[in-house]
Design a protein around this motif. Sequence first.
Motif, PDB file in Angstrom:
ATOM      1  N   GLY A 269       0.830  -1.205   0.000  1.00 35.17           N
ATOM      2  CA  GLY A 269       0.000   0.000   0.000  1.00 35.17           C
ATOM      3  C   GLY A 269       0.861   1.250   0.000  1.00 35.17           C
ATOM      4  N   VAL A 270       1.908   1.221   0.820  1.00 34.20           N
ATOM      5  CA  VAL A 270       2.825   2.358   0.885  1.00 34.20           C
ATOM      6  C   VAL A 270       3.494   2.572  -0.467  1.00 34.20           C
ATOM      7  N   ARG A 271       3.846   1.455  -1.129  1.00 35.97           N
ATOM      8  CA  ARG A 271       4.467   1.589  -2.457  1.00 35.97           C
ATOM      9  C   ARG A 271       3.502   2.206  -3.450  1.00 35.97           C
ATOM     10  N   ILE A 272       2.221   1.867  -3.304  1.00 33.36           N
ATOM     11  CA  ILE A 272       1.245   2.411  -4.238  1.00 33.36           C
ATOM     12  C   ILE A 272       1.022   3.898  -3.962  1.00 33.36           C
ATOM     13  N   VAL A 273       0.866   4.244  -2.683  1.00 33.20           N
ATOM     14  CA  VAL A 273       0.558   5.631  -2.342  1.00 33.20           C
ATOM     15  C   VAL A 273       1.762   6.545  -2.517  1.00 33.20           C
ATOM     16  N   TRP A 274       2.934   6.095  -2.013  1.00 36.30           N
ATOM     17  CA  TRP A 274       4.086   6.997  -1.994  1.00 36.30           C
ATOM     18  C   TRP A 274       5.162   6.636  -3.014  1.00 36.30           C
ATOM     19  N   GLY A 275       5.003   5.508  -3.705  1.00 28.49           N
ATOM     20  CA  GLY A 275       6.008   5.121  -4.695  1.00 28.49           C
ATOM     21  C   GLY A 275       7.128   4.308  -4.064  1.00 28.49           C
ATOM     22  N   ALA A 276       7.918   3.646  -4.930  1.00 33.12           N
ATOM     23  CA  ALA A 276       8.962   2.755  -4.440  1.00 33.12           C
ATOM     24  C   ALA A 276      10.211   3.517  -4.026  1.00 33.12           C
ATOM     25  N   ALA A 277      10.388   4.689  -4.592  1.00 26.72           N
ATOM     26  CA  ALA A 277      11.596   5.451  -4.287  1.00 26.72           C
ATOM     27  C   ALA A 277      11.524   5.957  -2.853  1.00 26.72           C
ATOM     28  N   PRO A 278      12.670   6.001  -2.195  1.00 31.85           N
ATOM     29  CA  PRO A 278      12.647   6.452  -0.805  1.00 31.85           C
ATOM     30  C   PRO A 278      12.328   7.941  -0.705  1.00 31.85           C
ATOM     31  N   MET A 279      11.702   8.308   0.399  1.00 33.42           N
ATOM     32  CA  MET A 279      11.449   9.736   0.651  1.00 33.42           C
ATOM     33  C   MET A 279      12.502  10.201   1.636  1.00 33.42           C
ATOM     34  N   SER A 280      12.798  11.472   1.585  1.00 37.20           N
ATOM     35  CA  SER A 280      13.739  11.956   2.579  1.00 37.20           C
ATOM     36  C   SER A 280      13.159  13.187   3.265  1.00 37.20           C
ATOM     37  N   VAL A 281      13.506  13.330   4.511  1.00 38.13           N
ATOM     38  CA  VAL A 281      13.024  14.450   5.312  1.00 38.13           C
ATOM     39  C   VAL A 281      14.250  15.229   5.759  1.00 38.13           C
ATOM     40  N   PRO A 282      14.280  16.527   5.538  1.00 41.32           N
ATOM     41  CA  PRO A 282      15.448  17.281   5.997  1.00 41.32           C
ATOM     42  C   PRO A 282      15.474  17.383   7.520  1.00 41.32           C
ATOM     43  N   VAL A 283      16.669  17.353   8.084  1.00 40.85           N
ATOM     44  CA  VAL A 283      16.790  17.560   9.522  1.00 40.85           C
ATOM     45  C   VAL A 283      16.389  19.002   9.810  1.00 40.85           C
ATOM     46  N   PRO A 284      15.575  19.231  10.838  1.00 43.27           N
ATOM     47  CA  PRO A 284      15.184  20.609  11.135  1.00 43.27           C
ATOM     48  C   PRO A 284      16.425  21.473  11.393  1.00 43.27           C
ATOM     49  N   ASP A 285      16.391  22.699  10.906  1.00 43.15           N
ATOM     50  CA  ASP A 285      17.568  23.563  10.974  1.00 43.15           C
ATOM     51  C   ASP A 285      18.114  23.689  12.391  1.00 43.15           C
ATOM     52  N   ALA A 286      17.201  23.828  13.345  1.00 38.52           N
ATOM     53  CA  ALA A 286      17.623  24.053  14.721  1.00 38.52           C
ATOM     54  C   ALA A 286      18.435  22.878  15.262  1.00 38.52           C
ATOM     55  N   LEU A 287      18.236  21.695  14.686  1.00 41.76           N
ATOM     56  CA  LEU A 287      18.898  20.501  15.220  1.00 41.76           C
ATOM     57  C   LEU A 287      19.925  19.933  14.249  1.00 41.76           C
TER      58      LEU A 287
END
Lengths: 307, 398, 329
Positions: A109-127
């Motif tokens: 389901g995750v592959r269908i909704v978000w795709g097979a490629a990994p997502m990345s989240v930037p580290v919050p600037d403060a941290l």
Amino acid sequence: MLNLFLIQALNGVQLGILLFLVAAGLTLIFGVMDLINLAHGALYMIGAYLAATLTAATGSFGLGLLLALPATLAFGLALEVLVVRHLYGRDHLDQVLATFGLILILNEGVRIVWGAAPMSVPVPDALSGSVHLVGTLHYPLYRVAIIAAGLATALGLHLLVNHTRLGMRLRAGASNGPMVAALGVDIRRLFLVVFGLGAMLAGFAGAMVAPILSVDPGMGDSVLILTFVVIVIGGVGSVRGAFVAGLLVGLADQLGRTFGPILLRSVMDASAASQTGRTLAPMLIYILMAAVLFFRPSGLFPARGSR
Amino acid sequence: MTPIRNASRLATALLGATLLAGPAAAQGQGEGSGKVRVGLMFTLSGPSAVLGEQGRDGFLLALDTLGKKLGGLDAEVVTVDDELKPDVATNKARELVKRDRVEFVVGPTFSNVLRAVVRPVTEGGAFLISPNAGTSNYAGAECNPNLFVSSYQNDQVHEVLGKYAQNKGYKRLVLLAPNYQAGKDSLAGFKRSYKGEVVNEMFTPLGQLDFSAELAQISAAQPDAVFAFMPGGMGVNLVRQYRQAGLSTIPFLSAFTVDESTLPAQKDAAVGYYGGANWAPDLDNPQSKAFVAAYEKKYGSVPGTYAMQAYDAALMIDAAIKRAKGDLKDKDAIRAGLKAAEFQSLRGSFKIGNNHYPIQDFYLVKAAKRSDGKYETQIAEKIFSNYQDNYAAECKMK
Amino acid sequence: MSTLVARISAEPPRRRAALSGTALAGLVLAALAALPLAAEAAGLPFLVVTATRMMIFGLAALSLDLVLGYGAMVSFGHAAFIGLGAYAVGILDAHGIRDLAVQAPAAAVTCALFALVTGAISLRTRGVYFIMITLAFGQMAYFFMVSLAAYGGDDGLPLSGRSTLFGMRLIEGDPALFYLVLAVLAVALLALRRVVASRFGRVLRGSRDNAVRMQAIGFSPLPYRLTAYVIAGAIAGLAGVLLANQAEFVSPAYMSWQRSGELIVMVVLGGMGTLVGPVVGAAALIALEEVLAHYSDHWRLGLGVMLVAVVLLSRGGLAGLAAKIGRRA
């Protein structure tokens, strides 16, 4: 060498805390509902994906994380009502099959909704910086934040389990479920709350690692197995056991990874030592688990008096 | 009715239904004249899917440019995902050759998968064109008449960076690579042209995304520079965690770690980092410029070497079939055509050596932000000209 | 232990089913023997390869049935034995020993020993702990093979070719391998039929149905369970030998925990404690995978939905659902 030990010990603690967050919920689900839930790792994955999506939508990791928590809670509750509820009291084999099916559904389901490629989240600037330890040693601030948040959660759980009415019921449920029901506790609601809480904790762990790991389908699988090891070492149903075992496993993994090759290097050449050591480290955890179970078949802190 | 027998009945019914549907699914027989079947095998799932997608898109773009024909024959393409799992790939390769009866297989993305598919494809009677992976064993003693590589021999790109590190006068280095064939080739290649001290050599499990243990060791060792080979999602994480760990004062050299597949995720964190390549999107020749423009128009992202090499693989097959006058049964003519490589490579200078690996130029490239806000690698300097790999002499083919 | 197991064991003896089963088995065997010819004639030679895989996993599922169906031990690490068997072939092959006459016994003995050691530890535990410790031992074997860089490590190990049999290159072709696998499967099926019908098998089933009663009449279940675990391990190892030959490739992935999960699915799908059922279950699962995978990349979603639905919709597990369907049919 001492520096390296210090850093690896910190990494071990960070991994241990993370494993604890996932394991805490799962151990309660095992302990209180006697349910073997293979899909718990998938909840960790869902937490990470929700955090990634909500961070992208709001532009702020803090806000994304804050929104991801109720979202995973809701997801967990829905899962409980739709599927998991019907598995209580069933054969373990049925539970294994159904939750194995859930893993397939959620990963796909995750592959269908978000795709097979990994997502990345930037580290919050403060941290995003690093903390200066000693000498040339730096440690990423964000990992310090994970440790802090995990410890705070552990403390909160400790208070919840040991000093509240809900906690009392939880402990009672883990040591003797039928008796709790016989005493008139609404066991359905208790189970729902426990499952939701467990889902949220796993989701929280997933959301917290989103900035340091890439978020991809299947990320829950590797965590799931490690979580099992933690729970079995700690003793099914024991939050305290999950905490101790989480740290134990985290430290064994991280220290073993680094110092295994260094020790092996004295008996073989560098690249062979590095390869052997790196893969012996994950084995180390399972050897630890087998050893613990050999001497204490119910783990370090068995919650259930008699079965 | 006992439940046991009925459980079997349920399974039998399922089996029957699926077997009936099976032959319908197993299409693709019949020696249709004027047709060529090509199997594309790329890594299309998991953290490294971007690389495979670039390869697939590059090949399909070439096919569009050629009017859906290869050497004048209608091209029929079957795409499969090797999932970056050698055991899955070996079965799928056999399926492509035996069930779908393809004449060419283009793939895979990764070297460990290459090792698993060479035998099933070539012994099944098809040609294997590797558009990315180029391990040392097939360049040397195990070279194979039906295997062609349109990319490079793995070591070569790493030799570029080893040479650069040597030229810069770095004395103490830490090397980092995933634990698989290409990773080992990578460090071997790097050390061939770098003669200084290697403080520590680290191999990580393929697909590992948390580099805290490695970064801790780098921080403890304080080397002059770090050389890393971390393709795909691994590279995205390594570069980000490298900055977070406060290591950016230590120079970061890499191969396939900072490129068009990872830059969209690394963004500014990678700008200024060096890599090595056989091509970059800013290479100045008309066919390359046209390719980059067409790719960006169609797929909305900047093509990397993965796309370029798959594009060239299509041109290579096209040229070979033309030379064999469309006769796919004449394997010797096709082989001679592939070897002759009579096409305009996007790289400009391009030849196929005796071991069926290319002879080409290599460059030091640098990650940069373009004026339109997209990121790409740009050529900094040419390091090797018409460079052949070091294993070709061990290959008995002429 | 459970509603599911109780339901199955509550059924009366199946003598009548067994009789008609013999005729049916002969018929199935004849049909299977003709398959390579038919597939060739129909222009679908690849069917032979698929059928071979089905039977190999059928053999593995069959061995798991002895543990799961007759011993009521939910082993979540059974794929490790397949992997070890496959590696016995791969490692011997790398040293130039290519004959099945050496490889197969080596694989069986290795797997039996591994089963003996891990079984002795695992069987000290019950319930959830048993599930998880078998899982952990499976993972341990997995990571051990990942670490064996000399034999490919993560990347796996391509074989130099299929094994020889007494020095002859008999299973070079796909149909030949098909017949070998068919023969091994048939022999294993017959042998296990005798095993479960023997005194040993009756004690095993007795311990499954009521361990306390068995102990009361003087049988300690542990040696019986351990023996079953070891036999199952050795047979799964043989499945690994065949799998290595089919794929001509050996990989740690053969022993991943998902594979162990799939084996459980095969056994339960086909019918636990029936021996033939798991073989059919394996064939069904692989057929499903082959066909679904052809229509959609997301075929696992369908499999997952099916699993959940099947468990949820049936009171007594899968067998209960099948009974429902049967009543309707």
